[in-house]
Design a protein around this motif. Structure first.
Motif, PDB file in Angstrom:
ATOM      1  N   ALA A 166       0.478 -39.817  76.489  1.00  0.00           N
ATOM      2  CA  ALA A 166       1.085 -38.566  76.924  1.00  0.00           C
ATOM      3  C   ALA A 166       0.945 -38.504  78.435  1.00  0.00           C
ATOM      4  O   ALA A 166       0.144 -39.234  79.028  1.00  0.00           O
ATOM      5  N   THR A 167       1.711 -37.659  79.060  1.00  0.00           N
ATOM      6  CA  THR A 167       1.617 -37.520  80.506  1.00  0.00           C
ATOM      7  C   THR A 167       0.225 -37.036  80.875  1.00  0.00           C
ATOM      8  O   THR A 167      -0.249 -36.029  80.334  1.00  0.00           O
ATOM      9  N   VAL A 168      -0.433 -37.739  81.794  1.00  0.00           N
ATOM     10  CA  VAL A 168      -1.774 -37.368  82.236  1.00  0.00           C
ATOM     11  C   VAL A 168      -1.687 -36.837  83.662  1.00  0.00           C
ATOM     12  O   VAL A 168      -1.348 -37.587  84.592  1.00  0.00           O
ATOM     13  N   PHE A 169      -1.966 -35.566  83.816  1.00  0.00           N
ATOM     14  CA  PHE A 169      -1.946 -34.899  85.110  1.00  0.00           C
ATOM     15  C   PHE A 169      -3.338 -34.956  85.739  1.00  0.00           C
ATOM     16  O   PHE A 169      -4.307 -35.365  85.086  1.00  0.00           O
ATOM     17  N   PRO A 170      -3.482 -34.557  87.002  1.00  0.00           N
ATOM     18  CA  PRO A 170      -4.817 -34.522  87.605  1.00  0.00           C
ATOM     19  C   PRO A 170      -5.783 -33.658  86.806  1.00  0.00           C
ATOM     20  O   PRO A 170      -5.376 -32.682  86.147  1.00  0.00           O
ATOM     21  N   VAL A 195      -7.626 -46.980  87.325  1.00  0.00           N
ATOM     22  CA  VAL A 195      -7.236 -45.588  87.111  1.00  0.00           C
ATOM     23  C   VAL A 195      -7.962 -45.140  85.854  1.00  0.00           C
ATOM     24  O   VAL A 195      -7.699 -45.658  84.762  1.00  0.00           O
ATOM     25  N   LEU A 196      -8.879 -44.198  86.002  1.00  0.00           N
ATOM     26  CA  LEU A 196      -9.749 -43.814  84.897  1.00  0.00           C
ATOM     27  C   LEU A 196      -9.323 -42.477  84.295  1.00  0.00           C
ATOM     28  O   LEU A 196      -8.748 -41.617  84.965  1.00  0.00           O
ATOM     29  N   THR A 197      -9.625 -42.326  83.037  1.00  0.00           N
ATOM     30  CA  THR A 197      -9.407 -41.060  82.342  1.00  0.00           C
ATOM     31  C   THR A 197     -10.753 -40.427  82.032  1.00  0.00           C
ATOM     32  O   THR A 197     -11.806 -41.026  82.244  1.00  0.00           O
ATOM     33  N   ASP A 198     -10.730 -39.199  81.539  1.00  0.00           N
ATOM     34  CA  ASP A 198     -11.970 -38.527  81.151  1.00  0.00           C
ATOM     35  C   ASP A 198     -11.919 -38.189  79.663  1.00  0.00           C
ATOM     36  O   ASP A 198     -10.974 -38.549  78.952  1.00  0.00           O
ATOM     37  N   TRP A 199     -12.950 -37.480  79.198  1.00  0.00           N
ATOM     38  CA  TRP A 199     -13.082 -37.219  77.766  1.00  0.00           C
ATOM     39  C   TRP A 199     -11.890 -36.449  77.208  1.00  0.00           C
ATOM     40  O   TRP A 199     -11.486 -36.641  76.065  1.00  0.00           O
ATOM     41  N   TYR A 200     -11.292 -35.550  77.989  1.00  0.00           N
ATOM     42  CA  TYR A 200     -10.203 -34.716  77.491  1.00  0.00           C
ATOM     43  C   TYR A 200      -8.821 -35.224  77.906  1.00  0.00           C
ATOM     44  O   TYR A 200      -7.831 -34.521  77.743  1.00  0.00           O
ATOM     45  N   SER A 201      -8.749 -36.445  78.444  1.00  0.00           N
ATOM     46  CA  SER A 201      -7.451 -37.021  78.816  1.00  0.00           C
ATOM     47  C   SER A 201      -6.713 -37.557  77.597  1.00  0.00           C
ATOM     48  O   SER A 201      -7.329 -37.931  76.594  1.00  0.00           O
ATOM     49  N   GLY A 202      -5.401 -37.646  77.747  1.00  0.00           N
ATOM     50  CA  GLY A 202      -4.618 -38.427  76.816  1.00  0.00           C
ATOM     51  C   GLY A 202      -4.652 -39.893  77.227  1.00  0.00           C
ATOM     52  O   GLY A 202      -5.293 -40.274  78.220  1.00  0.00           O
ATOM     53  N   THR A 203      -3.954 -40.725  76.473  1.00  0.00           N
ATOM     54  CA  THR A 203      -3.844 -42.133  76.806  1.00  0.00           C
ATOM     55  C   THR A 203      -2.778 -42.305  77.881  1.00  0.00           C
ATOM     56  O   THR A 203      -1.658 -41.807  77.731  1.00  0.00           O
ATOM     57  N   LEU A 204      -3.124 -42.989  78.970  1.00  0.00           N
ATOM     58  CA  LEU A 204      -2.180 -43.175  80.071  1.00  0.00           C
ATOM     59  C   LEU A 204      -0.940 -43.932  79.600  1.00  0.00           C
ATOM     60  O   LEU A 204      -1.057 -45.002  79.000  1.00  0.00           O
ATOM     61  N   VAL A 256     -12.720 -40.917  98.202  1.00  0.00           N
ATOM     62  CA  VAL A 256     -13.631 -40.529  97.131  1.00  0.00           C
ATOM     63  C   VAL A 256     -12.787 -40.075  95.939  1.00  0.00           C
ATOM     64  O   VAL A 256     -12.024 -39.111  96.047  1.00  0.00           O
ATOM     65  N   VAL A 257     -12.903 -40.793  94.836  1.00  0.00           N
ATOM     66  CA  VAL A 257     -12.210 -40.436  93.595  1.00  0.00           C
ATOM     67  C   VAL A 257     -13.282 -39.939  92.646  1.00  0.00           C
ATOM     68  O   VAL A 257     -14.078 -40.724  92.120  1.00  0.00           O
ATOM     69  N   SER A 258     -13.318 -38.633  92.418  1.00  0.00           N
ATOM     70  CA  SER A 258     -14.455 -38.105  91.655  1.00  0.00           C
ATOM     71  C   SER A 258     -14.109 -36.795  90.973  1.00  0.00           C
ATOM     72  O   SER A 258     -13.184 -36.086  91.358  1.00  0.00           O
ATOM     73  N   SER A 259     -14.930 -36.486  89.986  1.00  0.00           N
ATOM     74  CA  SER A 259     -14.791 -35.253  89.218  1.00  0.00           C
ATOM     75  C   SER A 259     -15.549 -34.099  89.848  1.00  0.00           C
ATOM     76  O   SER A 259     -15.510 -32.986  89.327  1.00  0.00           O
ATOM     77  N   TYR A 260     -16.258 -34.363  90.945  1.00  0.00           N
ATOM     78  CA  TYR A 260     -17.152 -33.364  91.528  1.00  0.00           C
ATOM     79  C   TYR A 260     -17.502 -33.741  92.965  1.00  0.00           C
ATOM     80  O   TYR A 260     -17.229 -34.871  93.412  1.00  0.00           O
ATOM     81  N   PRO A 261     -18.100 -32.829  93.723  1.00  0.00           N
ATOM     82  CA  PRO A 261     -18.466 -33.126  95.111  1.00  0.00           C
ATOM     83  C   PRO A 261     -19.662 -34.067  95.208  1.00  0.00           C
ATOM     84  O   PRO A 261     -20.494 -34.149  94.306  1.00  0.00           O
ATOM     85  N   TYR A 262     -19.720 -34.758  96.337  1.00  0.00           N
ATOM     86  CA  TYR A 262     -20.866 -35.591  96.684  1.00  0.00           C
ATOM     87  C   TYR A 262     -21.418 -35.151  98.037  1.00  0.00           C
ATOM     88  O   TYR A 262     -20.691 -34.582  98.863  1.00  0.00           O
ATOM     89  N   ALA A 263     -22.687 -35.443  98.260  1.00  0.00           N
ATOM     90  CA  ALA A 263     -23.272 -35.372  99.592  1.00  0.00           C
ATOM     91  C   ALA A 263     -23.140 -36.760 100.188  1.00  0.00           C
ATOM     92  O   ALA A 263     -23.851 -37.681  99.776  1.00  0.00           O
ATOM     93  N   SER A 288      -9.421 -35.880  92.816  1.00  0.00           N
ATOM     94  CA  SER A 288      -9.966 -35.976  91.463  1.00  0.00           C
ATOM     95  C   SER A 288      -9.364 -37.211  90.806  1.00  0.00           C
ATOM     96  O   SER A 288      -8.526 -37.906  91.379  1.00  0.00           O
ATOM     97  N   HIS A 289      -9.795 -37.511  89.594  1.00  0.00           N
ATOM     98  CA  HIS A 289      -9.118 -38.529  88.799  1.00  0.00           C
ATOM     99  C   HIS A 289      -7.756 -37.938  88.427  1.00  0.00           C
ATOM    100  O   HIS A 289      -7.660 -37.063  87.562  1.00  0.00           O
ATOM    101  N   ALA A 290      -6.745 -38.414  89.141  1.00  0.00           N
ATOM    102  CA  ALA A 290      -5.478 -37.684  89.191  1.00  0.00           C
ATOM    103  C   ALA A 290      -4.427 -38.195  88.225  1.00  0.00           C
ATOM    104  O   ALA A 290      -3.254 -37.860  88.359  1.00  0.00           O
ATOM    105  N   GLY A 291      -4.835 -39.012  87.254  1.00  0.00           N
ATOM    106  CA  GLY A 291      -3.883 -39.427  86.234  1.00  0.00           C
ATOM    107  C   GLY A 291      -3.091 -40.653  86.613  1.00  0.00           C
ATOM    108  O   GLY A 291      -3.450 -41.425  87.509  1.00  0.00           O
ATOM    109  N   GLN A 292      -1.991 -40.837  85.935  1.00  0.00           N
ATOM    110  CA  GLN A 292      -1.215 -42.073  86.005  1.00  0.00           C
ATOM    111  C   GLN A 292      -0.720 -42.399  87.410  1.00  0.00           C
ATOM    112  O   GLN A 292      -0.528 -43.561  87.770  1.00  0.00           O
ATOM    113  N   GLU A 293      -0.489 -41.384  88.244  1.00  0.00           N
ATOM    114  CA  GLU A 293       0.063 -41.595  89.581  1.00  0.00           C
ATOM    115  C   GLU A 293      -0.992 -41.480  90.675  1.00  0.00           C
ATOM    116  O   GLU A 293      -0.664 -41.263  91.844  1.00  0.00           O
TER     117      GLU A 293
END
Length: 806
Positions: free
Chosen positions: A57-61, A399-408, A602-609, A621-626
Motif C-alpha cells: 500500500a502507499t507508505v507516507f512519511p 528505506v525502512l518501515t516501522d511497526w505500523y507501516s504497510g508493505t512498500l 538524520v533519518v529517524s523517528s525521534y530527535p537526537y543530541a 522521518s522515515h518518509a516512506g517509498q519516496e
C-alpha cells in the motif's frame, strides 16, 4: 416508496437483537446475525501513515514527519488517500490481495481505522515518538483534524472510514506501560493533555477513541471517569474501543480488580464499548459479561448503550445502506496508484527539515537528478551516476518501515536518488568463530547500542552473500533468513556478553533471552538458559576505515545516520537517552574529519543530541517509498525545504524529567516551559531563501483577536514559509513562555508578498483556574508574537487585558 429494511436503523436493529447476541457484540470481533442481514464486523484497521498490516500500500512519511510539514491541507489529502485504499481492501479484497501477492485472503478489513495518534511528543525518548504529530496540543489538534477529515471523506452522510483517536490519556512512555501511572497535575490535564483530544472530537470527524494502557493519577485509563466526563461530554456518540488485552490487564497486570467479571463490568460502565481482548477468541468476553449481567454488575441498558454506539459507527460508513454509499465503487486500482504515489513524494518533500546550512546554498547545488520515481516505479531518480558524491552510512542505501507501516510498493534510497556509484555502509565486516573452531559469516555487523551501559545494547548480523539477517526461528535455530529486522518480537537482535576468562563473547537472543550454541549439525541454536559456547568476533574489514577512504576521495559526502524503527525505540521500548549509537558517533567524527564538505542526513523517528559542528544538517522521518527522492531533491536544491520541527531537540538528556513525570509546568517540559539548552527549538527549520515580516496588526473583539501581517520572500528562490503565531500572558504566574495559537504555510515566489491573517479565540488565551474549576483569563497584558519558530520571533504586539475579556 419502498420502506428501508429495518436493520438499516441502528436503534431498530438493537431492539431486535437478543441479549446473547448483544453480549457477543461487545467483543472486537462481532459475529454475523443472518436473520437480520447483519454481517460480521471487526473494529480496527491500522492506518497511521498508510494502510498497515495488509500488504502493499502507499507508505507516507511517519506521523512525526507529517507533523513536520505544518501543512494541514496536505495532511488532509494524505488521510483521503489512505481511506480510499482502506476502502479498496475492504470492497475489492480478492483483486487487492492478488495485486499484493498475498496468498491467503485477509479475513476482515475494517472501515473503523485506528488512527491518528494524538498523544503529545512531550518526551523525545518515548519509543512511539514516530506515531505522534507534535509536542504541542494546538498543532497536534490541527493535524489530527486534517487527517480525520481526510479519513472521514466529503459526503455529509456516509463516512469513507471511521477514524479513532489513540491513546487516551497521558500515554507517553513504554516501560511498564500497562502498570505504570502517569502523574498529571490538574492544570496540565486541562491545558496540555485534554485539548489534543477535544479539538478533533468537537470538529466532528472522529468516530471513536482508544484508551491507553497506562494509569493516570493511579486510575487505569480503561476505567477512568474522564471517558464519561470528558470524551462523552464532547461527543456522546463516540465509540470507545479498548486497546489489545487491556481489559484483562485490569486483573492480570494491574491487579486493580479481583476478577475479570468485575473488571469487564467496570470498564463497560466507565464507557468502553468494544473489548479488544484474547485476540479473535470472544468466548472469555462473552462468559464474563454473561456472569456480570446475572450478578447485576451491569444492566441490559448498559450493554445496549455500548452496542448501540458501535452499530452507529457501522451505519455511518454506509454498511447498512450500500445502495446509496457514494464510496462503494472504490476498487483495488487505487492502491499505490500514480496519484497516491505522487502525493507520497509531495508529503516526503514537505516533511524534510533543514536544520543547519552554512553558506545558505543547497549542499549539492548543481548535481543533476531526474524526475521522481513517482512516475518510474522503483528506478533510481538519478540521470547518471555521480562519482563526486559519496553516500555513507547504514541507512544511505535502505528505506525502512516501522511497526505500523504497510508493505512498500517500491522504494528509492538516498544513494539511489543521488546516483552514488558505490554506497558505503560504514559497518564492519566480521566473521563469527566458536571456541570449537566453527566459522560463520562473513557478516555486516551493526552495533545499535545507545550508550556504554544500555539495556538496549543490541547487534544485528547480516550475511554478506545474501543480505539476509541472522534470525532466531520458532525452533530456536539461528539462520540468515530475515530480509530486515521486523515483527512484534524482533528476532534478529543479539546481545554480546563479554566472557573475560575465555577472551570472547556469549551471544544471547534479545527476543527469547536464550543463549546461542553450536549444534551437533553445525547450526547455531539459541536454546540455552545460561551461556555455554564462547565466540570471537573477528573484524575482517573495518567499516570506519572504508568510510574514511570514501569520504576523503569524494567532492561531497552525504552521511546518513539515524535509527531502525524496529530497534532502540518503538512500541514497548523507550530510549534511555538522546545520543546516537557510539558507532554512528564515531562514524560522524571520522567522516567529517576526512572531508569537511560533509552533509549529515538524520533519518529517524525521534530527535537526537548530535554534534552541531557539522556545517549542513538535514532531518527527515522515515518518509516512506519516496524517502530518497525527497532528500535528494532538497540536497540538490530542486526542492526548497519547508519542513519545521514538530518538537524540541534538546542538547542532552541530562536533566530531563522522569518519563512518567507529566508536569510540563513544574518540570519544564516542551518549548512552552523549557529553559534547558536546546539544539533546535520547536518550529525551527531553514530555507534556501529569506522571508521578511512586517505590518503586524492586532484587532480586538469580544470573542477573538484578529492578527494580520505581511510576509515577503526577499530571497532569490521560490519557497514556502511557515508563519507561526504565539501568545503569552505577561502578568500571570507560571504561564507558558509562549504558546502556539496559529500557523500558516505560505508559498511565495521570489519577490512575492502576501498578507497572512489569523483568528485567535479569546478562550484560547485562558488558563485552568483550579479554585474555580474552569478556564479563566489573567488580569494583565497579553503579547502576540509572530515568527519563523518559537524562538525566531519577528514581530510582537501587546494586548491589554481589558481587550480580551471572556
Amino acid at each position: 416508496m419502498t420502506q428501508a429494511p429495518r436493520y438499516r436503523d441502528p436503534a431498530t436493529l438493537l431492539a431486535e437483537l437478543g441479549i446473547e447476541e448483544k453480549i457477543a457484540m461487545l467483543h472486537q470481533h462481532q459475529p454475523a446475525v443472518p436473520r437480520l442481514g447483519l454481517a460480521a464486523f471487526t473494529t480496527g484497521c491500522e492506518a497511521l501513515h498508510g494502510v498497515g498490516w495488509i500488504g502493499r500500500a502507499t507508505v507516507f512519511p511517519q506521523a512525526v514527519g507529517l507533523g513536520a510539514t505544518w501543512d494541514t491541507e496536505l495532511v488532509r489529502r494524505v488521510g483521503q488517500a489512505v481511506s480510499r485504499e482502506v476502502r479498496a481492501f475492504r470492497q475489492d479484497t480478492e483483486n487487492a490481495m492478488q495485486k499484493n501477492d498475498v496468498a491467503e485472503k485477509y479475513p476482515m478489513v475494517s472501515l473503523n481505522v485506528w488512527a491518528p495518534v494524538v498523544n503529545l511528543l512531550r518526551d523525545p525518548r518515548w519509543g512511539r515518538n514516530e506515531e505522534g504529530y507534535s509536542e504541542d496540543p494546538y498543532a497536534t489538534g490541527e493535524m489530527a483534524i486534517a487527517y480525520c477529515r481526510g479519513l472521514r471523506g466529503e459526503d455529509p452522510r456516509v463516512w469513507r472510514t471511521a477514524p479513532l483517536l489513540k491513546h487516551f490519556l497521558a500515554y507517553n512512555a513504554e516501560t511498564d506501560r500497562d502498570i505504570a501511572s502517569a502523574t498529571v497535575p490538574e492544570r496540565v490535564l486541562h491545558e496540555y493533555e485534554l485539548p489534543a483530544f477535544r479539538r478533533p472530537i468537537e470538529d466532528g470527524a472522529v468516530a471513536g477513541v482508544m484508551p491507553g494502557y497506562n494509569l493516570v493519577n493511579g486510575v487505569p485509563n480503561h476505567v477512568h471517569p474522564l471517558i464519561r466526563s470528558a470524551l462523552r461530554a464532547w461527543d456522546p456518540q463516540l465509540a470507545v474501543c479498548s486497546d489489545a488485552q487491556a481489559p484483562s490487564n485490569l486483573v492480570e497486570r494491574e491487579k486493580y480488580y479481583p476478577s475479570h467479571v468485575e473488571s469487564h463490568a467496570a470498564a463497560l460502565l466507565a464507557g468502553i464499548d468494544s473489548f479488544t481482548d484474547n485476540s479473535e477468541d470472544s468466548a472469555p468476553t462473552i462468559e464474563r459479561f454473561t456472569e456480570a449481567l446475572a450478578r447485576g454488575l451491569v444492566s441490559e441498558a448498559d450493554i445496549d448503550a455500548a452496542v448501540g454506539r458501535v452499530l452507529l459507527m457501522r451505519q455511518r460508513t454506509g454498511e447498512f445502506d450500500p445502495e446509496t454509499d457514494p464510496y462503494a465503487g472504490i476498487r483495488a486500482d487505487v492502491i499505490a496508484c500514480a496519484e497516491h504515489t505522487a502525493l507520497a513524494l509531495e508529503a516526503a518533500r514537505a516533511s524534510v527539515v533543514l536544520l543547519r546550512n552554512e553558506g545558505g546554498e543547497p549542499p549539492l547545488a548543481g548535481l543533476s537528478t531526474s524526475e521522481s520515481s513517482a512516475e518510474s516505479t522503483s528506478e533510481s531518480s538519478s540521470e547518471s551516476s555521480s562519482e563526486s558524491v559519496a553516500v555513507i552510512g547504514h541507512l544511505g542505501s535502505r528505506v525502512l518501515t516501522d511497526w505500523y507501516s504497510g508493505t512498500l510498493p517500491y522504494s528509492v534510497s538516498i544513494a539511489e536518488a543521488l546516483g552514488a556509484a558505490v554506497p558505503v555502509d560504514g559497518s564492519d565486516t566480521v566473521v563469527l568463530r566458536s571456541a570449537g573452531g566453527a566459522e560463520f559469516g562473513p557478516f555486516k555487523h551493526v552495533d545499535w547500542s545507545t550508550s556504554v551501559q544500555c539495556p538496549n545494547a543490541v547487534h544485528t548480523l547480516q550475511l554478506l552473500s545474501s543480505g539476509q539477517y541472522l534470525s532466531v526461528g520458532e525452533d530456536a535455530v539461528v539462520a540468515a533468513s530475515a530480509a530486515t529486522p521486523d515483527g512484534w518480537v524482533v528476532r534478529e537482535l543479539f546481545e554480546f556478553e563479554e566472557v573475560a576468562a575465555a577472551d570472547g563473547i556469549a551471544l544471547r537472543s534479545n527476543a527469547t533471552g536464550r543463549y546461542v550454541r553450536v549444534g551437533a549439525d553445525g547450526d547455531l541454536v539459541a536454546d540455552l538458559e545460561a551461556p555455554s559456547d564462547v565466540f570471537t568476533l573477528q573484524v575482517v574489514a573495518s567499516g570506519l576505515d572504508e568510510a574514511v577512504r570514501a569520504a576523503a576521495g569524494a567532492e561531497h559526502v552525504i552521511l546518513v545516520l539515524g535509527n531502525d524503527p524496529h530497534i532502540n525505540g518503538r512500541e514497548t521500548i523507550d530510549r534511555d537517552g538522546l545520543a546516537l549509537p557510539p558507532h554512528q558517533q564515531a562514524l560522524l567524527k571520522a567522516v567529517h574529519a576526512a572531508n569537511p564538505a560533509t552533509t549529515l542526513v538524520v533519518v529517524s523517528s525521534y530527535p537526537y543530541a548530535i554534534d552541531t559542528a557539522i556545517p549542513r544538517i538535514v532531518w527527515t522521518s522515515h518518509a516512506g517509498q519516496e524517502l530518497g527522492t525527497a532528500v535528494a531533491d532538497v540536497l540538490t536544491g530542486r526542492h526548497n525545504p519547508s519542513g519545521r520541527l514538530p518538537q524540541t531537540w534538546y542538547a542532552s538528556a541530562d536533566g530531563l524529567p522522569d518519563p512518567y513525570d507529566y508536569d510540563v509546568i513544574g518540570s519544564q517540559w516542551t518549548y512552552q516551559y523549557s529553559r534547558r539548552e536546546h539544539l533546535w527549538e520547536f518550529g525551527h527549520g531553514l530555507s534556501y531563501t529569506a522571508f521578511e515580516y512586517s505590518g503586524l496588526q492586532v484587532a480586538r473583539s469580544e470573542v477573538a483577536l484578529t492578527v494580520t501581517l505581511d510576509v515577503a520572500n526577499v530571497g532569490a528562490r521560490d519557497g514556502a514559509e511557515v508563519v507561526q503565531l504565539y501568545t503569552r500572558s505577561l502578568d500571570g504566574e507560571r504561564r507558558p513562555l509562549r504558546k502556539l495559537a496559529g500557523f500558516a504555510k505560505v508559498q511565495l515566489a521570489s519577490g512575492g508578498r502576501e498578507q497572512v491573517a489569523f483568528e485567535v479565540p479569546v478562550a484560547d488565551l485562558a488558563f485552568w483556574d483550579e479554585a474555580a474549576q474552569e478556564f479563566a483569563l489573567d488580569e494583565g497584558r497579553y503579547e502576540v508574537l509572530v515568527g519563523a519558530s518559537s524562538r525566531d520571533i519577528r514581530a510582537t504586539s501587546i494586548v491589554p487585558s481589558a481587550s480580551v475579556a471572556m
